[in-house]
Each structure stands twice: as structure tokens, then as C-alpha cells.
Design an enzyme around this catalytic site. Sequence first.
Site, PDB file in Angstrom:
ATOM      1  N   ASP A 336       0.864  -1.175   0.000  1.00  0.00           N
ATOM      2  CA  ASP A 336       0.000   0.000   0.000  1.00  0.00           C
ATOM      3  C   ASP A 336       0.908   1.235   0.000  1.00  0.00           C
ATOM      4  OD1 ASP A 336      -2.130   1.700   0.070  1.00  0.00           O
ATOM      5  OD2 ASP A 336      -3.111   0.773   1.790  1.00  0.00           O
ATOM      6  N   GLU A 536     -10.158   7.189   4.236  1.00  0.00           N
ATOM      7  CA  GLU A 536      -9.062   6.761   5.111  1.00  0.00           C
ATOM      8  C   GLU A 536      -9.091   7.469   6.466  1.00  0.00           C
ATOM      9  OE1 GLU A 536      -5.342   5.685   3.192  1.00  0.00           O
ATOM     10  OE2 GLU A 536      -6.151   6.320   1.278  1.00  0.00           O
TER      11      GLU A 536
END
Length: 839
Positions: A336, A536
Site C-alpha cells: 500500500d 481513510e
Amino acid sequence: MTEQQRPVPATGRASTPFTLFAAYMGCLTLAMLAACTRQPAATAESTPPWPSPTWPLPTDPAIEQRVRELLTAMTLEEKVGQVIQGDISTVTPDDLRQYHLGSVLNGGGSAPGNDEFAEPAKWLALADAYYAASIDRSGGRIGIPVIWGTDAMHGHSNIIGTTLFPHNIGLGAAHNPELLGRIAAATAEQVRTTGIDWTFAPTLTVPQDDRWGRTYEGYSEDPAVVASYAGVFVRGLQGEPGAPDFLGPKHVISSVKHFIADGGTENGKDQGDAKISEEVLQKVHGAGYPPAIEAGVQTIMASYSSWNGVKNHGNRYLLTDVLKGRMHFGGFIVGDWNGHGQIPGCKPDNCAAAINAGLDMYMAPDSWKGLYVNLLAQAKDGTVPMARLDDAVSRILRVKLRAGLFEAGPPSKRPLAGEFTRLWSEDTRALARDAVRQSLVLLKNEDGLLPLDPHAHVLVTGDGADNIGKQNGGWTITWQGTGLTNSRFPHGTSIWEGIRSTVAAAGGTAELSSNGSFRRKPDVAIVVFGEDPYAEMLGDRKVLALPITQNAHLGILRKLQEQGIPAVSVLLSGRPLWMNRELNSSRAFIAAWLPGTEGGGVADLLFRGPAGSPSRDFTGTLSYSWPRDATGNPLNAGQPGYAPLFPLGYGLRYAKGGSVPSLPEDPGVPDSLINAGFFLEGGSPIAPWQLREEGGATLRAEPVSDGVQQIGRRFVSRGGAPVRIGLQGQQPLDAQREANGDVLLVLRLRSGGAIPGDLWMSMACGEGCAGKLTLGPQLRKLPGDQWQTVGIPLKCFQAAGADMSRITEPLAFGSDSPFDLALARVQLGTNPPTTLACP
Ligand code: BGC
Ligand code: BGC
């Protein structure tokens, strides 16, 4: 198509020869031996029974032969480049060629020419440019085609004009794997039109604490729901393993994410630590992976998060032994966004530990160049064993070969490329609208208020009523989904537009109002409200209640109640929220989640259809438990003490039940927790932050009102002496992740006259710790006498000396010269209309 809800098989433990080999390879060097012994013990005795799914793609001798030939022909530089992915915002086609990069991505907000609203043709042209650079064989280069990854999270969600589906939380409520397969197939086609090969979807998280900002990316808190969708979605994207069109021209490569327990972190903290047993890790958070592997998912993204203190990106046991060994995953593991840099001892541009643990491709958006240099040195000196590098490269090459990239030709010449009308085709819109209908959950319907009579006079209000951006949430065109007016959705429909056309078709009338006022007394009011978009960590909350900045609907609902107008509440949110006050003051209540661009799907279930039309009803049921209070009670089904307001699986139909007893209206938590992350609203500080105004007689501070309520606070300095206004608090705020993610301090302000050149703004972190910026020269260029929203990158304050991990004064400003400045709102945010540069 329908995949059975499969229990996670609890087979016995076993070590395949492959596991042992991989474990051995990972521990080859002395340096690695130390790292290996730090991993959680994986002894035969203690290993819990991870499932052992079948990888559906038997070894293909022709592919293996090509991989061997390529490996033999590749230089070390080419191998190292192959395992690195950079972001299109920092990688030019020329860079890609020069550094032999194997892949590019567009992270949230990255777009061709740095224009988030770039038309689809620009994406396709850029794909061609990267491809051409990648296959260039001049100077003896080997010329391996690039793959481009994108976050097609709810449809091809980075591309303007695209029809977007409900976010996963809504799809979870639909409980319909067959629908998911069709959405996946439609998404694959959308992605293909722009020449992109690969999507970082679906997210197989199983969120256990809804305070997490990514709850909406998960289908359900229930592992069985996630498992029932995982395989069918992957097959919709990639095609059926073994079928001739597997990874063919109508399909894309899928990456399930984020492995593993991204939704199991303590207190729902994004990128946090999952302190859980291996059994919970496997049974709850791992539930989606076996079906995805059996569907032949080609890539899996490692999670930013940690398991019991060990960052997943560096966890060789999980990545290599469990995923590739025990679970037979035969694709490659992608990292990621700079996630490898979070491994202790690593930096975004330097991290041998990640590949040695089993990561195959680094997502190194802006750090790719340094990483390339370091990795090359580490491969040369043996810090990264050659066998491990070759394995990572082989895995990537296999995926590229299976996907036919070596023969596919330029992206624009592939089937579907350039057929942009497919992004918003009638079929896709109908599918998305149907998905919206299936995702809505009816929580209250007192006296059978719904379905409404479309011949009535209907008031539509609330800040979500005519707001397609709010309907879509994060991961929509921009990373956070912020800064989007309806004009950014040329083929989208707001909920208001859906209602208006339904009512008009039936001969009724509808009026839209932003604040609940009306021209003619309505028979019924529909109030659409909820969470403003986030993605997020910006969506992390301390409690499950709407912050003060998103509560205007409460006043509207109360007013309607006083006037005796029945109200239907439509909540737009990325998670269940404490809604007792709204439930009490509405006759009907719908959890609409984040429905996407087809707002008409909401109207479809609000109104009775015309005679002869298909009879519709709510079918969605909760895939997340609804909280009884705002504390964010993390209990989930099956745990002792489980006592939600509405349990998993709850959802009414028109005729089924409908009333909810009057609920307590005290959230049970202090406002300071509800409003965490917001500093000032309507000119008043939000607790626990306090406004400190220093300037004595030089400063005059007064409320600004719009005639009804206070909307800001105005500070007028006569000059000649220092004036300083600060928003301060005792509890330090940790904004480190936000600073890394390019978040800004966002101010809504109005200047009433010239701004002096020495006007400064700062963020501070205790005694002697501050980042102070002289912003007068930029601020004075903004038009005066009007409210505007301006952002200052946190990175500017950081570069000027603020320690973002312990902010005690999120904003201070001042000057020795005369100024006149009013402030309405201060918060962390993204995509403000105006961004100031670091001076
Ligand atoms: C990027 C996102 C990424 C995030 C990570 C942002 O700047 O645009 O794609 O997910 O940083 O924190
Ligand atoms: C997110 C991923 C995403 C990636 C690329 C990261 O910050 O965690 O879900 O795929 O960025 O945008």
C-alpha cells in the site's frame, strides 16, 4: 453465479513443501535470520488451522518457459525496476523507461496532467504513453509491458462522468452476490475504456469498529457476508479462471485488500494495530481471502496496519508462510501507498525488509527513485537474496503473461478502449439504480408513511438533497470526494432530481429548499443529510455521532415537527451512526449509505409507483449493527453483551412493522469527542479547543451574523502592536498521518480590507515548537469582503518546524499591522477551492 455463503474451512494444519522453501528463502541471509526469528512463532504446534484454498490456475508450462527466458534476459536493473510501482503524479513515461518500472498507479487525486477532472481520453492517452515507454527495446532494453493500477472502488471512480455504484457498505445491505458479480463486470468494462489494466478492489475488510474511517469500504462486519461476495466480485472483474476470456479484453486484474485485519485495529484507528488472536485474524478478518484465491485473484494488497505490533508489510509469516504457502496464493503481493516505509527501520525509499518478508511489488508513489537506487544496491550486496527478487519478478511476470499484456498492443488499440459512453451507458445506470434500491435499509416507518403518494406536495431539504458529491462519499474523482459540485457529475442524478422527476411524472409537485423553508406548506418533507465525504484516516471518529459541522438538519427536523409536517429522514453515511434524535423526529427513516451517482434509486422506494408499474419495496437489511448510543460500542454480533438498537439483518418493508419507541436523546459522550478533528465552527471554538485573543486595545473581536445566527467571528486590529489569535487545547492532536497524506488546514475566512504583508499563520506543538508561515502576500491577493475557503498544506507547517504528532495549537494568526479578518470555520480537510503555497 450465486456463490454459497461458505464457512471458512477449518482444516488441519499442514506445511506444504512450498511453505518450507519460501520460509527458507526468506531467511537466507544472516540479517534476515534475525528478522525471521522475530516473527510470530509458526511452529507446527502453535499454527492455527488457516484454510487451504485451491489456486485455480494449474502451472502453465508455456508461461513458466517465458518467465524463465525473461528472467535470464533481464538485467539486475530491470528486475529491480519491475518490482516498483510509482504514481503517475511523479513518474513520467521517460522515468518509467529509464528506471524500468514495472507498474504505475493513480492514487486518490492523481490524474493526467494533475487535473482530477481530465476527460477520459486523456487517461487513455497517458496509458499509451506509459505502455510505449515500457516496451521500448532501444539500447538493449528488454521491454516488459507496464501495468497500471487504479482504485475503481465503486465503479471507475476516478474518472469524471462515470456512473458510480453504491459504496460497499450499501452493497452489503443488498445481500445479493449475483448483483455484485454484475457490478464487478460493469466496473471492469469501465476501467478498460481508459486503457487501465488493474483495479485495487474489492476491499475484503471486515470492519469491527465503525469509528474507523474506512468502514464504508467493507461489505459487512459479518465475515460470512464478505466471504459470500469476495469470489463473485473477483470473478466479475477478472472472468472465470480457466475460461477463454479469463483476464481477457473485457476484464481487469483485481487486487483484494488490505491483507489482513485492516478493519480489526484497536479503536478503529486507520493504519493501527489489530491486537487479536490468530484465530480471530483468520476466522473474522481472513474470511474473504479463500474465496478470492479460489477465484484466482491475481494480486493482493498488504495492509498498512499491524498485527499485534508487527506491521503487515514486514510480516513474513503472514505474507509468505500463510498467504503464499498455506493459502496457495499464486499471484503477487502489492504494497500500500508507502506502507513499507512504516516498517521499523524502513523509509519509503529504503526497505529491503518488505521484499524479504514476501512483498512482491512496492507501492512507492513518490519514493520510487530512491527506492530503486537502494534496492539495486541491496540486491547487489545480498541484503535482498537473488532468489527472492527472482521470485517476486516471476510472480509479476506471470500475472502480466496471464493477462496477455505482452500481446495486447497499445492500450488504445485494445477492445473497449475509447468507448467512453460505456462509462455512463443506460445499462450501467440502470444497474447502479437497481443497486441503490437494493442497498437502502428502512429503519422506521411509523403508521406506514411510506410509500408516499407522488401526487402530494413534497418538500425536499437537507444538505444532502441536491448534492451528488455527498451522495458518493470518498474515493470519488478526488481522494476524499471533497470539492465536488453537481456539475462534476455530468451523468449523475441527485436525490432531489430523482424525487422531482418521480413526482412530476405522477402529477404532484416538489420544492427544494436548503434550510427547510417552503413556499407552500408541504404534505410531507424529505430531509437528506449525513456525513460529508471522507476517506481513510480523515474519516476516523472518536464516537459514532455527526459532528457539529454536519448537524443543520436537526433544526430543520424539529421545525417540521412543530409545524406538523411529517418528515422522512434519508441518512447518507459511511457507517451506522447514533441517530436517536433524528429517529425521534422523523416518521420514517432510511439508511441510504453512500448510494453513488444514481440518486433516482432513492426516489424509487420513497413513492408508490404509478398503477401498473412494478411493485417495489425495501429489501435491504443491515450488514452492520446499529448502535444504541454514540460511544462507538464496538460489540458485534455473536459477542457477549451484544445489544444494538437494530441488529444485523434488520430492515423493514412497507407493511412490516414500522414504529420505533421514543429513544433517549443524550449521546452519552462529551461534545469534544463528537467534534474531534474540527476546531472552529460559526466563529466559535469547538470544545476542547479554546480561542485566545491577545492584542489588548489594539484588537476588536466581534461575532458576525447572517441576521439569524452567528456564522463567524471578526478580528479587527488597529495595528502598531502585536496581535495574536490562537486556537488552543491541552490534549495534543496527532496529525502525522494526515500530513503524510497531503491533508490541509482548511479555513473559511473573509477579509475586510487589505491584508498586511506580515500577516502570519502557524500551527504549534507546545513550548518552542511551531511552524510559522508568512501568508500575507498570498492572502491579500484573494478577493476581499466575501467568504471563501482556503487551505494550507499541513506539510508547509511541518516544513516550518511544527511536529505534526503533537499539535496543541491547530491555528494561530496575527500581525503587527492593521488587519480585518473574519473566520467561520477551521478544520482539517482536502480540495479547498484555493490552496496556498508554502511560502
Ligand atoms: C493519495 C492517496 C493515498 C493517501 C495515503 C494520498 O495523498 O492521494 O491515494 O491513499 O495519500 O495516505
Ligand atoms: C489506500 C489503498 C489504495 C492506495 C492507492 C492507499 O492509501 O490505503 O486502499 O489502493 O492508497 O490509492
